[in-house]
Design a protein around this motif. Structure first.
Motif, PDB file in Angstrom:
ATOM      1  N   UNK A 131      -2.863   5.901   8.561  1.00 48.23           N
ATOM      2  CA  UNK A 131      -1.604   5.561   8.937  1.00 48.23           C
ATOM      3  C   UNK A 131      -1.470   6.803  10.259  1.00 48.23           C
ATOM      4  N   UNK A 132      -2.200   7.387  10.275  1.00 52.54           N
ATOM      5  CA  UNK A 132      -2.082   8.703  11.306  1.00 52.54           C
ATOM      6  C   UNK A 132      -3.206   8.530  12.376  1.00 52.54           C
ATOM      7  N   UNK A 141     -10.786   7.546  -2.344  1.00 50.58           N
ATOM      8  CA  UNK A 141     -11.086   7.369  -1.124  1.00 50.58           C
ATOM      9  C   UNK A 141     -10.067   6.212  -0.708  1.00 50.58           C
ATOM     10  N   UNK A 142      -9.336   5.592  -1.548  1.00 48.65           N
ATOM     11  CA  UNK A 142      -8.281   4.575  -1.395  1.00 48.65           C
ATOM     12  C   UNK A 142      -6.934   5.431  -0.694  1.00 48.65           C
ATOM     13  N   UNK A 143      -6.849   6.445  -1.297  1.00 44.81           N
ATOM     14  CA  UNK A 143      -5.852   7.331  -0.933  1.00 44.81           C
ATOM     15  C   UNK A 143      -6.029   8.373   0.447  1.00 44.81           C
ATOM     16  N   UNK A 144      -7.241   8.690   0.407  1.00 41.51           N
ATOM     17  CA  UNK A 144      -7.687   9.329   1.688  1.00 41.51           C
ATOM     18  C   UNK A 144      -7.629   8.334   2.906  1.00 41.51           C
ATOM     19  N   UNK A 145      -7.944   7.097   2.734  1.00 37.76           N
ATOM     20  CA  UNK A 145      -7.976   6.034   3.833  1.00 37.76           C
ATOM     21  C   UNK A 145      -6.386   5.511   4.095  1.00 37.76           C
ATOM     22  N   UNK A 146      -5.570   5.678   3.322  1.00 37.70           N
ATOM     23  CA  UNK A 146      -4.287   5.746   3.461  1.00 37.70           C
ATOM     24  C   UNK A 146      -3.505   6.590   4.210  1.00 37.70           C
ATOM     25  N   UNK A 147      -4.030   7.852   4.052  1.00 37.41           N
ATOM     26  CA  UNK A 147      -3.436   8.802   4.980  1.00 37.41           C
ATOM     27  C   UNK A 147      -4.034   9.040   6.091  1.00 37.41           C
ATOM     28  N   UNK A 148      -5.624   8.731   6.328  1.00 40.88           N
ATOM     29  CA  UNK A 148      -5.970   8.780   7.739  1.00 40.88           C
ATOM     30  C   UNK A 148      -5.447   7.703   8.641  1.00 40.88           C
ATOM     31  N   UNK A 198      -9.941  -2.443   0.257  1.00 40.03           N
ATOM     32  CA  UNK A 198     -10.296  -3.603   0.984  1.00 40.03           C
ATOM     33  C   UNK A 198      -9.865  -3.505   2.192  1.00 40.03           C
ATOM     34  N   UNK A 199      -8.660  -3.110   2.567  1.00 31.36           N
ATOM     35  CA  UNK A 199      -7.805  -3.031   3.513  1.00 31.36           C
ATOM     36  C   UNK A 199      -8.193  -1.952   4.590  1.00 31.36           C
ATOM     37  N   UNK A 200      -8.514  -0.681   4.014  1.00 31.21           N
ATOM     38  CA  UNK A 200      -8.439   0.628   4.868  1.00 31.21           C
ATOM     39  C   UNK A 200      -9.875   1.209   4.883  1.00 31.21           C
ATOM     40  N   UNK A 201     -10.621   0.892   3.934  1.00 29.73           N
ATOM     41  CA  UNK A 201     -11.933   1.630   4.101  1.00 29.73           C
ATOM     42  C   UNK A 201     -12.871   0.956   5.029  1.00 29.73           C
ATOM     43  N   UNK A 202     -13.704   1.543   5.980  1.00 28.24           N
ATOM     44  CA  UNK A 202     -14.624   1.057   7.080  1.00 28.24           C
ATOM     45  C   UNK A 202     -15.702   0.460   6.566  1.00 28.24           C
ATOM     46  N   UNK A 203     -16.458   1.241   5.519  1.00 28.03           N
ATOM     47  CA  UNK A 203     -17.646   0.876   5.059  1.00 28.03           C
ATOM     48  C   UNK A 203     -17.878   1.445   3.599  1.00 28.03           C
ATOM     49  N   UNK A 204     -18.853   0.692   3.140  1.00 29.14           N
ATOM     50  CA  UNK A 204     -19.146   1.351   1.759  1.00 29.14           C
ATOM     51  C   UNK A 204     -20.876   1.290   1.623  1.00 29.14           C
ATOM     52  N   UNK A 219       0.745  -1.066  -0.074  1.00 29.04           N
ATOM     53  CA  UNK A 219       0.013  -0.080   0.077  1.00 29.04           C
ATOM     54  C   UNK A 219       0.886   1.234   0.226  1.00 29.04           C
ATOM     55  N   UNK A 220       0.355   2.220  -0.449  1.00 29.33           N
ATOM     56  CA  UNK A 220       0.986   3.866  -0.525  1.00 29.33           C
ATOM     57  C   UNK A 220       1.213   4.078   1.168  1.00 29.33           C
ATOM     58  N   UNK A 221       2.529   4.312   1.181  1.00 29.25           N
ATOM     59  CA  UNK A 221       3.083   4.696   2.530  1.00 29.25           C
ATOM     60  C   UNK A 221       2.838   6.303   2.883  1.00 29.25           C
ATOM     61  N   UNK A 222       2.586   6.499   4.285  1.00 31.07           N
ATOM     62  CA  UNK A 222       2.645   7.722   4.850  1.00 31.07           C
ATOM     63  C   UNK A 222       3.845   8.621   4.190  1.00 31.07           C
ATOM     64  N   UNK A 223       4.997   8.056   4.248  1.00 34.96           N
ATOM     65  CA  UNK A 223       6.227   8.807   3.559  1.00 34.96           C
ATOM     66  C   UNK A 223       5.761   9.294   2.201  1.00 34.96           C
TER      67      UNK A 223
END
Length: 403
Positions: free
Chosen positions: A193-194, A184-191, A247-253, A3-7
């Motif tokens: 991770x923090x 949504x996948x990008x926003x979930x990756x950023x959120x 599939x790994x990061x988003x809580x609900x659809x 997955x895309x990392x926070x860095x």
């Protein structure tokens, strides 16, 4: 798949500094009252090119080698991705060719050209347009820029999530429109991770919802067709890269109706004074139809504001009808002097505003000495709408049809 990392997301933020606008996060009292929760709107409809797409497109193009940029880039899109790629290419001095469907709205074609792209109209549907763009890439060596399924695209879109966390540190839920899943996948990756406790909810149009079936199957599954006013999120199949993130990061659809999409657009226009396209307002539609999913404060992303003026007129009317504020009637009257005046006087007494009216004597359903009046009215809401019809019938008028 990694997955895309926070860095990587922070790096994308640095790359976009001075290129994209840090869009405002506006508090919405009206939406909060309707949803029973504190609501904020992340206004990517005010971004350069009118949507979030420039973020991912610029990061993707910046990652190309000198040789790749020299060969140029090619994209396929009905609107927002086209404009994002066109502007990103112009800013980086790269030649861009954008394929758009033959029936693409003229304002979107003109906007894409104004950002410096060569536009080619190909195909009746986006799938045919996409095929033409890929063929061009293979034939010319131009780099094909996918609208969502690439890590650089996701990293660029993820900067929206970084901004939300900075602008609203107390946020508990973020609601985002989902088509291919890059945003949504990008926003979930950023959120995540923090702030892993913050919920991220994806919203799809019911008639173009590829994610529920794909997530249930454990892999991307293709829809047989899509038919929604929210063409910006009408994606028939997620990609493998975005699937891994969602599939790994988003809580609900959740899914929303066409009525909710049109009501969301109307609400943004009237209450928030913000212009959105149907896909751009999908997150707001999600708030309206699924308020029970929210833990406030919540942020809804207005992902785009590029809407064809003719479609805007249709959607506003659809939204007013869905909200019970627009009523079309066919009333049968005796064909005699004063009958129409009596109908209009009664409507005036009922405080229903006449939008348009048509008087017809030609119909196989009409008896001798009868006329039909097709009349469109603006009403104050569902209760007033039903009151108008009931009072007309109680007064003796024959209401043949209503919608």
């Amino acid at each position: 798949m990694s997955l895309v990392t926070l860095q990587r997301i922070r790096s994308a933020g640095e790359q976009l500094a001075g290129i994209v606008r840090r869009t405002p996060l506006e508090h919405s009292r009206g939406l909060g009252e309707q949803c029973g929760s504190e609501i904020y709107l992340k206004c990517e409809n005010l971004q350069r090119t009118g949507s979030f797409k420039l973020r991912g497109a610029y990061v993707r193009l910046l990652g190309l080698s000198a040789e790749q940029r020299e060969a140029g880039v090619v994209a396929a899109s009905a609107g927002n991705h086209a404009q994002g790629v066109a502007l990103a290419a112009s800013l980086l001095g790269t030649r861009s060719t954008v394929f758009m469907p033959e029936q693409a709205p003229l304002p979107k074609v003109a906007a894409t050209q104004s950002y410096g792209a060569e536009v080619r109209l190909r195909g009746a549907v986006l799938e045919e347009t996409l095929g033409a763009a890929r063929e061009h890439a293979e034939r010319t060596g131009a780099e094909f820029i996918h609208p969502f399924d690439h890590e650089d695209i996701i990293a660029g879109q993820a900067t929206v999530g970084m901004e939300i966390l900075e602008q609203l540190p107390e946020v508990r839920t973020i609601v985002v429109a989902a088509g291919g899943g890059g945003l949504v996948g990008g926003i979930a990756a950023a959120v995540k991770a923090q702030r892993p406790e913050v919920r991220v909810i994806a919203v799809q149009a019911e008639q173009a919802a590829a994610w529920p079936g794909s997530l249930a199957a454990g892999r991307p599954v293709r829809l047989t067709g899509t038919q929604t006013m929210a063409d910006g999120i009408a994606v028939a199949e997620p990609g493998p890269v975005t699937y891994a993130h969602v599939s790994e990061l988003v809580d609900d659809v959740v899914t929303v109706s066409e009525e909710a999409l049109s009501q969301a657009l109307l609400l943004c226009l009237e209450r928030a004074k913000l212009m959105v396209e149907p896909a751009g307002g999908a997150a707001v539609a999600g708030l309206l139809e699924h308020p029970e999913r929210l833990v406030g404060p919540s942020a809804a992303v207005l992902s785009g504001g590029n809407i064809d003026p003719l479609l805007l007129l249709q959607v506003i009317r659809h939204g007013m009808t869905s909200a019970g504020r627009y009523l079309s009637l066919r009333v049968r009257l005796p064909d005699q002097p004063g009958a129409l005046a009596a109908l209009l006087a009664e409507l005036g007494r009922l405080a229903a505003n006449v939008v348009d009216i048509e008087h017809s004597r030609i119909s196989g359903a009409l008896g001798l000495g009868e006329v039909d009046v097709e009349i469109s009215l603006e009403t104050r809401g569902p209760e007033h709408r039903e009151h108008v019809v009931a009072q007309l019938e109680a007064t003796g008028f024959t209401v043949v049809a209503k919608r």
